[in-house]
Design an enzyme around this catalytic site. Structure first.
Site, mmCIF file in Angstrom:
data_model
loop_
_atom_site.group_PDB
_atom_site.id
_atom_site.type_symbol
_atom_site.label_atom_id
_atom_site.label_comp_id
_atom_site.label_asym_id
_atom_site.label_seq_id
_atom_site.Cartn_x
_atom_site.Cartn_y
_atom_site.Cartn_z
ATOM 1 N N LYS A 19 13.579 -2.254 6.204
ATOM 2 C CA LYS A 19 14.579 -1.674 5.305
ATOM 3 C C LYS A 19 14.677 -2.461 3.982
ATOM 4 C CE LYS A 19 18.594 -1.555 7.234
ATOM 5 N NZ LYS A 19 19.685 -2.185 6.513
ATOM 6 N N ARG A 93 27.918 1.900 8.672
ATOM 7 C CA ARG A 93 27.312 1.558 9.949
ATOM 8 C C ARG A 93 28.097 2.162 11.126
ATOM 9 N NH1 ARG A 93 24.701 -4.447 10.577
ATOM 10 N NH2 ARG A 93 23.866 -4.070 8.527
ATOM 11 N N ARG A 127 6.416 -12.570 15.296
ATOM 12 C CA ARG A 127 6.709 -13.344 14.083
ATOM 13 C C ARG A 127 7.032 -14.799 14.474
ATOM 14 N NH1 ARG A 127 11.200 -11.059 10.021
ATOM 15 N NH2 ARG A 127 12.635 -11.527 11.707
ATOM 16 N N ARG A 160 12.186 -17.527 15.976
ATOM 17 C CA ARG A 160 13.635 -17.487 15.752
ATOM 18 C C ARG A 160 14.327 -16.929 16.987
ATOM 19 N NH1 ARG A 160 13.274 -14.446 10.046
ATOM 20 N NH2 ARG A 160 12.519 -16.184 8.828
ATOM 21 N N ARG A 171 19.534 -6.372 20.051
ATOM 22 C CA ARG A 171 19.850 -5.931 18.678
ATOM 23 C C ARG A 171 19.528 -4.446 18.505
ATOM 24 N NH1 ARG A 171 16.420 -9.827 15.134
ATOM 25 N NH2 ARG A 171 17.265 -8.773 13.317
HETATM 26 P P1 ADP Z 1 21.511 -7.233 10.168
HETATM 27 O O1 ADP Z 1 20.751 -6.022 9.721
HETATM 28 O O2 ADP Z 1 20.638 -8.219 10.912
HETATM 29 O O3 ADP Z 1 22.780 -6.905 10.914
HETATM 30 P P2 ADP Z 1 22.838 -7.608 7.583
HETATM 31 O O4 ADP Z 1 22.454 -8.546 6.505
HETATM 32 O O5 ADP Z 1 22.772 -6.148 7.285
HETATM 33 O O6 ADP Z 1 21.925 -8.022 8.818
HETATM 34 O O7 ADP Z 1 24.325 -7.903 8.053
HETATM 35 C C1 ADP Z 1 24.723 -9.179 8.504
HETATM 36 C C2 ADP Z 1 26.034 -9.041 9.294
HETATM 37 O O8 ADP Z 1 27.075 -8.562 8.427
HETATM 38 C C3 ADP Z 1 25.987 -8.027 10.435
HETATM 39 O O9 ADP Z 1 25.471 -8.581 11.608
HETATM 40 C C4 ADP Z 1 27.459 -7.647 10.572
HETATM 41 O O10 ADP Z 1 28.188 -8.651 11.264
HETATM 42 C C5 ADP Z 1 27.929 -7.666 9.135
HETATM 43 N N1 ADP Z 1 27.823 -6.323 8.514
HETATM 44 C C6 ADP Z 1 26.915 -5.896 7.573
HETATM 45 N N2 ADP Z 1 27.143 -4.613 7.235
HETATM 46 C C7 ADP Z 1 28.204 -4.207 7.959
HETATM 47 C C8 ADP Z 1 28.912 -2.979 8.076
HETATM 48 N N3 ADP Z 1 28.581 -1.892 7.355
HETATM 49 N N4 ADP Z 1 29.959 -2.934 8.939
HETATM 50 C C9 ADP Z 1 30.346 -3.997 9.640
HETATM 51 N N5 ADP Z 1 29.727 -5.189 9.596
HETATM 52 C C10 ADP Z 1 28.654 -5.307 8.770
#
Ligand code: ADP
Length: 234
Positions: A19, A93, A127, A160, A171
């Protein structure tokens, strides 16, 4: 009179779907602003703002930040982009977040990176990183010269925690539970969003080429020094 068309898109995809890479190329190629919820949250944590301290506790525990908090942050940032075309990444999300976005903005298209979970698992679990430098290897397509060792220092590579098979499975399951309803929301909601989303959702397996997106961002003008982008519906 010059008509100015703003284009508003959301990109969705499981962790490891590429993404970040895809978003970067789209915003560069089509002149969109990029707003990533993860980046917004990290910036707040870095500045140790009140909201930053609040969200840190959720993120550290691997939980989603409450809907009202993240919606306020993102919609607040979007207010500064009123005259811009943008690509939203990581938000919405949940269906509640999608609803609050829908109340404020018309979304032209939803890009869903529909990468098979098996492909993602293979990609992430192959990875390996060199912790000191952050150098990243992939045992399938970018292997170290000597298995398990960094090319430059010869030090051991590690996987990791996030990339270990059992964590990757967790995940992906979490993504599926939280995000499927959001995709369904966009696919089935009764107004224009659903029509456009239905037409524009597509699958990408491995390789991303910007040509694949040209159809999606079909009508592109820069009259009046403004990027004017429209979504191809057919
Ligand atoms: P990942 O795709 O690994 O979750 P991100 O950088 O998108 O990584 O987000 C890091 C963290 O920020 C997420 O694990 C979540 O805790 C929080 N987060 C990000 N976007 C949202 C969202 N739209 N709603 C709620 N929490 C979010």
């Amino acid at each position: 009179m010059v008509v100015r068309v703003l284009f508003r898109a959301v990109i969705m995809g499981p962790p490891g779907s590429g993404k970040g890479t895809v978003s970067d190329r789209i915003v560069k190629s089509f002149g969109l602003k990029h707003l990533s919820s993860g980046d917004v949250l990290r910036a707040n944590m870095k500045s140790q703002s009140e909201i930053g301290l609040l969200v840190k506790s959720y993120i550290d525990q691997g939980q989603l930040v409450p809907d009202d908090v993240i919606s306020r942050l993102i919609l607040g940032d979007l207010k500064h982009l009123e005259n811009c075309s943008w690509l939203l990444d990581g938000f919405p999300r949940t269906v509640t977040q999608a609803e609050s976005l829908h109340q404020a903005y018309h979304i032209d298209t939803v890009i869903n990176l529909d990468v098979p979970f098996e492909t993602i698992k293979e990609r992430l679990t192959s990875r390996w990183v060199h912790p000191a430098s952050g150098r990243v290897y992939n045992t399938n397509f970018n292997p170290p010269k000597i298995p398990g060792l960094d090319n430059i220092t010869g030090e051991p590579l590690v996987q990791r925690n996030d990339d270990k098979p059992e964590t990757v499975t967790k995940r992906l399951k979490a993504y599926e539970t939280q995000t499927k309803p959001v995709l369904e929301y966009y696919s089935h909601s009764s107004d224009l969003v659903s029509d456009i989303a239905n037409h524009c959702m597509f699958s990408r397996a491995h390789i991303f080429k910007i040509e694949d997106y040209k159809e999606l961002f079909a009508e592109y003008n820069d009259r009046d020094e403004t990027f004017c982008i429209r979504c191809a519906i057919d």
